[in-house]
Scaffold this motif. Sequence first.
Motif, PDB file in Angstrom:
ATOM      1  N   ARG A   1      -1.654  14.045  16.035  1.00 31.18           N
ATOM      2  CA  ARG A   1      -1.277  13.637  14.678  1.00 31.18           C
ATOM      3  C   ARG A   1      -0.749  14.842  13.900  1.00 31.18           C
ATOM      4  NH1 ARG A   1      -6.299  10.010  12.435  1.00 31.18           N
ATOM      5  NH2 ARG A   1      -7.305  12.056  12.433  1.00 31.18           N
ATOM      6  N   ILE A   2       0.202  14.570  13.004  1.00 26.93           N
ATOM      7  CA  ILE A   2       0.829  15.632  12.203  1.00 26.93           C
ATOM      8  C   ILE A   2       0.721  15.261  10.730  1.00 26.93           C
ATOM      9  CG2 ILE A   2       2.878  17.045  11.852  1.00 26.93           C
ATOM     10  CD1 ILE A   2       1.811  17.045  14.772  1.00 26.93           C
ATOM     11  N   THR A   3       0.214  16.192   9.930  1.00 25.35           N
ATOM     12  CA  THR A   3       0.044  15.959   8.498  1.00 25.35           C
ATOM     13  C   THR A   3       0.643  17.116   7.709  1.00 25.35           C
ATOM     14  OG1 THR A   3      -2.005  14.689   8.798  1.00 25.35           O
ATOM     15  CG2 THR A   3      -1.647  15.689   6.635  1.00 25.35           C
ATOM     16  N   SER A   4       1.371  16.779   6.650  1.00 19.91           N
ATOM     17  CA  SER A   4       1.835  17.776   5.681  1.00 19.91           C
ATOM     18  C   SER A   4       1.138  17.523   4.352  1.00 19.91           C
ATOM     19  CB  SER A   4       3.351  17.695   5.479  1.00 19.91           C
ATOM     20  OG  SER A   4       4.045  18.155   6.614  1.00 19.91           O
ATOM     21  N   VAL A   5       0.582  18.578   3.770  1.00 19.04           N
ATOM     22  CA  VAL A   5      -0.063  18.499   2.457  1.00 19.04           C
ATOM     23  C   VAL A   5       0.778  19.317   1.488  1.00 19.04           C
ATOM     24  CG1 VAL A   5      -2.140  18.978   1.121  1.00 19.04           C
ATOM     25  CG2 VAL A   5      -2.333  18.241   3.509  1.00 19.04           C
ATOM     26  N   TYR A   6       1.126  18.695   0.364  1.00 23.74           N
ATOM     27  CA  TYR A   6       1.996  19.332  -0.634  1.00 23.74           C
ATOM     28  C   TYR A   6       1.210  19.553  -1.927  1.00 23.74           C
ATOM     29  CZ  TYR A   6       5.549  17.546   2.562  1.00 23.74           C
ATOM     30  OH  TYR A   6       6.294  17.266   3.674  1.00 23.74           O
TER      31      TYR A   6
ATOM     32  N   GLY B   1      -5.443  16.035  19.270  1.00 24.90           N
ATOM     33  CA  GLY B   1      -5.805  16.670  18.017  1.00 24.90           C
ATOM     34  C   GLY B   1      -4.792  16.467  16.909  1.00 24.90           C
ATOM     35  N   GLN B   2      -4.772  17.417  15.979  1.00 29.36           N
ATOM     36  CA  GLN B   2      -3.967  17.271  14.769  1.00 29.36           C
ATOM     37  C   GLN B   2      -3.430  18.626  14.339  1.00 29.36           C
ATOM     38  OE1 GLN B   2      -5.783  14.679  12.045  1.00 29.36           O
ATOM     39  NE2 GLN B   2      -4.343  14.986  10.378  1.00 29.36           N
TER      40      GLN B   2
ATOM     41  N   ARG C   1       3.899  11.997  19.063  1.00 31.97           N
ATOM     42  CA  ARG C   1       3.187  10.722  18.891  1.00 31.97           C
ATOM     43  C   ARG C   1       2.690  10.186  20.225  1.00 31.97           C
ATOM     44  NH1 ARG C   1       6.780   8.370  15.999  1.00 31.97           N
ATOM     45  NH2 ARG C   1       5.778   8.836  14.006  1.00 31.97           N
ATOM     46  N   ALA C   2       3.531  10.250  21.247  1.00 29.12           N
ATOM     47  CA  ALA C   2       3.136   9.725  22.563  1.00 29.12           C
ATOM     48  C   ALA C   2       2.000  10.526  23.186  1.00 29.12           C
ATOM     49  CB  ALA C   2       4.343   9.715  23.501  1.00 29.12           C
TER      50      ALA C   2
ATOM     51  N   ALA D   1      10.561  19.880   7.677  1.00 32.49           N
ATOM     52  CA  ALA D   1      11.390  19.436   8.798  1.00 32.49           C
ATOM     53  C   ALA D   1      10.675  19.643  10.126  1.00 32.49           C
ATOM     54  CB  ALA D   1      12.725  20.181   8.784  1.00 32.49           C
ATOM     55  N   LEU D   2      10.003  20.774  10.257  1.00 33.82           N
ATOM     56  CA  LEU D   2       9.229  21.038  11.468  1.00 33.82           C
ATOM     57  C   LEU D   2       8.175  19.955  11.669  1.00 33.82           C
ATOM     58  CD1 LEU D   2       8.080  22.755  13.806  1.00 33.82           C
ATOM     59  CD2 LEU D   2       6.878  24.132  12.078  1.00 33.82           C
ATOM     60  N   ALA D   3       7.434  19.644  10.627  1.00 32.26           N
ATOM     61  CA  ALA D   3       6.377  18.633  10.727  1.00 32.26           C
ATOM     62  C   ALA D   3       6.951  17.265  11.055  1.00 32.26           C
ATOM     63  CB  ALA D   3       5.587  18.580   9.419  1.00 32.26           C
ATOM     64  N   ASP D   4       8.039  16.891  10.408  1.00 31.58           N
ATOM     65  CA  ASP D   4       8.623  15.571  10.635  1.00 31.58           C
ATOM     66  C   ASP D   4       9.124  15.425  12.068  1.00 31.58           C
ATOM     67  OD1 ASP D   4       8.070  14.973   8.011  1.00 31.58           O
ATOM     68  OD2 ASP D   4      10.141  15.196   7.297  1.00 31.58           O
ATOM     69  N   ALA D   5       9.784  16.455  12.577  1.00 33.64           N
ATOM     70  CA  ALA D   5      10.274  16.399  13.958  1.00 33.64           C
ATOM     71  C   ALA D   5       9.111  16.382  14.944  1.00 33.64           C
ATOM     72  CB  ALA D   5      11.191  17.581  14.233  1.00 33.64           C
ATOM     73  N   LEU D   6       8.124  17.232  14.696  1.00 35.26           N
ATOM     74  CA  LEU D   6       6.971  17.324  15.592  1.00 35.26           C
ATOM     75  C   LEU D   6       6.212  16.003  15.642  1.00 35.26           C
ATOM     76  CD1 LEU D   6       5.359  19.423  17.317  1.00 35.26           C
ATOM     77  CD2 LEU D   6       3.968  19.816  15.265  1.00 35.26           C
TER      78      LEU D   6
END
Length: 230
Positions: free
Chosen positions: A169-174, A125-126, A164-165, A154-159
């Motif tokens: 998927r991880i998305t940040s919306v600004y 999922g995402q 990934r493996a 930072a949480l999103a970038d690390a996660l």
Amino acid sequence: MRQVHVVTGAGSGIGQVIAQRLAERGDRLVLVARDEARAQELAARHPGSLTIAADLAHPGHLADAVAAADLPDRVDSLIHAAGIVRLGPVADLALDDWTRQLTVNLAAPAELTRLLLPRLRAARGQVLFINSGAGLSAHPDWSAYAASKHGLKALADALRGEERANGVRITSVYPGRTATPMQELVHRQEGRTYDPSKFIDPASVATAVLTALDLPRDAVISDVTVRPDL
């Protein structure tokens, strides 16, 4: 098969529009509400949805609330749209102003994500974080809120690297300033008159969110900024 989406902040603003869009297309909603009364209100608004009654100001209670909710084994997305804001110069902000914003805007999303990761992994999922322009740059009087949103980035970038493996998927919306009840509150705190016509429609941000969710699996929208064009 209907997708399952867990949404915080579905009671108003951007989160409300996202939840409505997902419901209209036939997806199943799991809505996180601050208490039982709010949970019942959201369930009535979205028949067939599940609810999790948990106050994000107390993330230590989330584990029990999630366990009691009888969630499906697979969750297609977790959308963090809830947040709070309290403006003021560093010289005047009370410790509680810092603690509440860092807790609701950062610690609670981290804990809810941790709790739901097994279900998100099962669905490949995402996780989608509704961040803020304040998550990219901080201005006077925005220190505590911006710090919480910088932390969310930072949480999103690390996660993203960690999961990934696992196919998550991880998305940040600004979003820039958006016509929501939070924006009205910000204007009161700034002592300015609020005119919603001058800001982004929440539906425009919701469109960006659904675009990220619906992107084919060969790619990910990792970060997207939505700016006013008025």
